[in-house]
Scaffold this motif. Sequence first.
Motif, mmCIF file in Angstrom:
data_model
loop_
_atom_site.group_PDB
_atom_site.id
_atom_site.type_symbol
_atom_site.label_atom_id
_atom_site.label_comp_id
_atom_site.label_asym_id
_atom_site.label_seq_id
_atom_site.Cartn_x
_atom_site.Cartn_y
_atom_site.Cartn_z
ATOM 1 N N ASN A 118 -3.585 -1.712 1.073
ATOM 2 C CA ASN A 118 -3.699 -0.271 0.875
ATOM 3 C C ASN A 118 -2.666 0.485 1.693
ATOM 4 N N MET A 119 -2.461 0.032 2.916
ATOM 5 C CA MET A 119 -1.497 0.695 3.778
ATOM 6 C C MET A 119 -0.093 0.607 3.194
ATOM 7 N N MET A 120 0.264 -0.563 2.717
ATOM 8 C CA MET A 120 1.589 -0.744 2.125
ATOM 9 C C MET A 120 1.711 0.019 0.810
ATOM 10 N N MET A 121 0.627 0.043 0.040
ATOM 11 C CA MET A 121 0.644 0.785 -1.220
ATOM 12 C C MET A 121 0.858 2.275 -0.997
ATOM 13 N N MET A 122 0.375 2.805 0.101
ATOM 14 C CA MET A 122 0.558 4.231 0.363
ATOM 15 C C MET A 122 2.034 4.572 0.503
ATOM 16 N N THR A 164 11.633 3.155 3.716
ATOM 17 C CA THR A 164 10.273 3.375 3.225
ATOM 18 C C THR A 164 9.706 2.096 2.637
ATOM 19 N N VAL A 165 10.438 1.518 1.685
ATOM 20 C CA VAL A 165 10.011 0.259 1.068
ATOM 21 C C VAL A 165 11.183 -0.717 1.144
ATOM 22 N N PRO A 166 11.008 -1.779 1.952
ATOM 23 C CA PRO A 166 9.753 -2.265 2.536
ATOM 24 C C PRO A 166 9.533 -1.969 4.022
ATOM 25 N N ALA A 167 10.507 -1.356 4.738
ATOM 26 C CA ALA A 167 10.448 -1.354 6.204
ATOM 27 C C ALA A 167 9.194 -0.667 6.742
ATOM 28 N N LEU A 168 8.945 0.586 6.345
ATOM 29 C CA LEU A 168 7.767 1.291 6.840
ATOM 30 C C LEU A 168 6.485 0.618 6.362
ATOM 31 N N ALA A 169 6.501 0.129 5.122
ATOM 32 C CA ALA A 169 5.326 -0.559 4.609
ATOM 33 C C ALA A 169 4.991 -1.785 5.455
ATOM 34 N N LEU A 170 5.984 -2.544 5.862
ATOM 35 C CA LEU A 170 5.757 -3.707 6.719
ATOM 36 C C LEU A 170 5.319 -3.286 8.122
ATOM 37 N N PHE A 171 5.994 -2.272 8.679
ATOM 38 C CA PHE A 171 5.678 -1.794 10.020
ATOM 39 C C PHE A 171 4.222 -1.334 10.094
ATOM 40 N N TYR A 172 3.829 -0.482 9.177
ATOM 41 C CA TYR A 172 2.448 -0.003 9.140
ATOM 42 C C TYR A 172 1.475 -1.098 8.708
ATOM 43 N N GLY A 173 1.870 -1.886 7.729
ATOM 44 C CA GLY A 173 0.971 -2.923 7.222
ATOM 45 C C GLY A 173 0.558 -3.910 8.296
ATOM 46 N N GLY A 174 1.489 -4.308 9.142
ATOM 47 C CA GLY A 174 1.159 -5.238 10.213
ATOM 48 C C GLY A 174 0.259 -4.632 11.266
ATOM 49 N N MET A 175 0.304 -3.315 11.434
ATOM 50 C CA MET A 175 -0.494 -2.652 12.461
ATOM 51 C C MET A 175 -1.944 -2.429 12.059
#
Length: 432
Positions: free
Chosen positions: A44-48, A25-36
């Motif tokens: 905001n995406m990473m903060m979610m 979740t943190v940081p992998a999904l945040a990075l995956f979604y944040g880059g997209m």
Amino acid sequence: MSSGGSVDGYYAFMLVATALVLMMTVPALALFYGGMTRSKSVLNMMMMSFVAFAIASIVMVLWGWSEGWGGDGVGNGNGNLIANPFTMWGLDGITGGNHIFVVFQLTFAAITVALISGAISDRVKMSAWVVFIPVWLTLCYFPVAHNVWGGGWLADKLSGGSTVPQDYAGGTVVHINAGIAGLVLVLVIGKRLGFGREPMRPHNLTLTMIGAGLLWFGWYGFNVGSIVFTGDSDDAISKQFRSETGITFLNTTIATAAAMLAWLLVERFLHGKATSLGAASGIVAGLVAITPACGAVTLTGAIIVGAVAGALCAVAVGLKYKLGYDDSLDVVGVHLVGGLVGTLLIGFLSSADAPGGINGLFYGGGFASLGDQILAALFTIVWTGVLTTGIALGIKYTIGWRIGEEAEIEGIDGDQHGESAYDIAAGTGVLA
């Protein structure tokens, strides 16, 4: 487990597995979604994801564990449809090493709700997201987890109570659950301004690729850490641990590889290019699909599960443009479709030679396993679909979901957080 070295080794293993799932979740999904996302939305995406993890942690400790895995809930049959969230409030009665099981399941709850955020990026107020998280976990996640993993009503009803739906690490509980919730939210909240007319390309595919790699790494904690012991002696436990962790580890690896390659082949055929975003998305699609099946299928079955998921998800992500729903980061196309593929293929490809010990249709087991898998998927879709609709409409007509149009045009990062991810003109005051 009995006392001795096997217990100490197992708890050490679970500590590592839990840390790996936390990292997802943190940081992998945040990075995956944040880059997209676009550059004006990345923070905001990473903060979610970060906020989802924090809130899920508190909810799990106070009432989530009781609601999902304990209590004397109400329902039909011998199992409970919903467990009592107050019986073990604040982990009352949980002692010693059992806390690690709570934390392990906490990380599952956190990533499930965090996955939903990718469907609604760029346009949702943080306050609405903060309200949504605990309500959705309470009404959707923990009841589904209870029915699939916690001995609830669903498990009691399937196959006359003799078997339960095979869901090793969350095809229904995590991925179908998050995918159907994401679909409901995008329909209730509506499209981003300019969807279908303006390019909304990923702003940093390097971040996305790093996130995908970390997700793959962390997924070994997700899948391999989900072992449930059936023996009661050190020898039996050690034998099961060695055999089951090995096959789930290998199944997770080869299914993911097959899915990535299948996605790239479909992408090349449909669009003439095999992209880095396709590789990253194929990795996640394969991980999603093998999640329920990693303990149910043989190595050949794992390759089939991965390849089918990679191909179907590659096609599914384009449906949002044809059907007109704005699933920003393909939560529906990857998690709902991938979760369904993995869950339903168990009914065909499950083998008694795998740890699950159940033969599916292709192995002479008849339709019993397939029926269980279909009903488990339908239960999750109906339960979460209906309740998420109620939650989404409740928020829409009270505090509201959407940021203002001007804020959406200028960027949600500045509107919701007063920050910008990138200062592309240093010294001029011009922000990205």
